[in-house]
Design a protein around this motif. Sequence first.
Motif, short mmCIF file in Angstrom:
data_model
loop_
_atom_site.label_atom_id
_atom_site.label_comp_id
_atom_site.label_asym_id
_atom_site.label_seq_id
_atom_site.Cartn_x
_atom_site.Cartn_y
_atom_site.Cartn_z
N THR A 138 0.94 -1.01 -0.10
CA THR A 138 0.07 -0.12 0.04
C THR A 138 0.92 1.26 0.04
O THR A 138 1.74 1.25 0.61
CB THR A 138 -0.92 0.06 1.31
OG1 THR A 138 -1.66 -1.12 1.29
CG2 THR A 138 -1.85 1.26 1.32
N VAL A 141 -4.51 -3.15 -7.77
CA VAL A 141 -6.09 -3.57 -7.46
C VAL A 141 -6.82 -2.36 -7.05
O VAL A 141 -7.88 -2.37 -7.39
CB VAL A 141 -5.76 -4.44 -6.18
CG1 VAL A 141 -7.20 -4.73 -5.31
CG2 VAL A 141 -4.95 -5.40 -6.13
N ARG A 142 -6.23 -1.21 -6.49
CA ARG A 142 -7.04 0.08 -5.99
C ARG A 142 -6.04 1.44 -6.21
O ARG A 142 -4.69 1.11 -5.96
CB ARG A 142 -7.48 -0.25 -4.59
CG ARG A 142 -8.12 1.01 -3.92
CD ARG A 142 -8.77 0.68 -2.41
NE ARG A 142 -7.68 0.44 -1.84
CZ ARG A 142 -7.30 -0.82 -0.90
NH1 ARG A 142 -8.20 -1.66 -1.10
NH2 ARG A 142 -6.36 -0.77 -0.17
N GLY A 143 -6.60 2.28 -6.44
CA GLY A 143 -5.96 3.44 -6.55
C GLY A 143 -5.00 3.70 -7.96
O GLY A 143 -5.19 3.01 -8.71
N GLU A 144 -4.21 4.61 -7.71
CA GLU A 144 -3.08 4.97 -8.89
C GLU A 144 -1.83 5.08 -8.49
O GLU A 144 -1.72 5.24 -7.05
CB GLU A 144 -3.67 5.90 -9.68
CG GLU A 144 -5.04 6.04 -10.22
CD GLU A 144 -5.29 7.44 -11.01
OE1 GLU A 144 -4.79 8.44 -10.50
OE2 GLU A 144 -6.24 7.44 -11.57
N ALA A 203 -6.04 1.22 -11.00
CA ALA A 203 -6.62 -0.17 -10.58
C ALA A 203 -7.05 -0.55 -12.01
O ALA A 203 -7.44 -0.30 -12.99
CB ALA A 203 -7.97 0.16 -10.13
N GLU A 251 -5.67 9.13 -3.27
CA GLU A 251 -6.36 8.05 -2.70
C GLU A 251 -5.21 7.06 -2.42
O GLU A 251 -4.25 6.93 -3.26
CB GLU A 251 -7.45 7.41 -3.38
CG GLU A 251 -7.15 6.58 -4.84
CD GLU A 251 -8.46 6.31 -5.40
OE1 GLU A 251 -8.94 5.09 -5.30
OE2 GLU A 251 -9.02 6.89 -6.44
#
Length: 144
Positions: free
Chosen positions: A47, A69-72, A86, A106
């Motif tokens: 993360t 998986v999530r975000g940039e 993502a 984010e």
Amino acid sequence: MTSAPQTEPTKVAFSDVAPNRRRGGDLRVLLSPKTCGATAGFMGAGTLLPGEFVSEHYHPYSEEYFYIVRGEMTLRLDGEPVKLAAGDSFMVPRNARHRMDNDGDEDMFAVFFLGPLAPRPDMGHVDTEPLPGEGDVPQVGGRS
């Protein structure tokens, strides 16, 4: 004659692994020679909060694969920016300098895999800029 160690089916939860922040961000080596006897490479997840980065380094023996998986994040590959979001995946070639920056608003969460393994764990990463975090670099174990 000595037989090679056997890889064991192993479940490792993300929450069971302590975060490693030495190179930046929250990196966790999940499946590796140390955790499950892996022989082909190692897998982890990480993360990056907004503004966090993983310092520049390269792998002389391994390719590195990312899946966002999530975000940039911005992957700087030999200094050139590559924007990943993502659902994107990317392969970093062996010996390519790379750094990961979350310059978005984010949290970014990614899964990574490196393979093949270096002959020894201490030969797997070459850092090319100062390490920003406290503690030791992630330990993946070694070939026995």
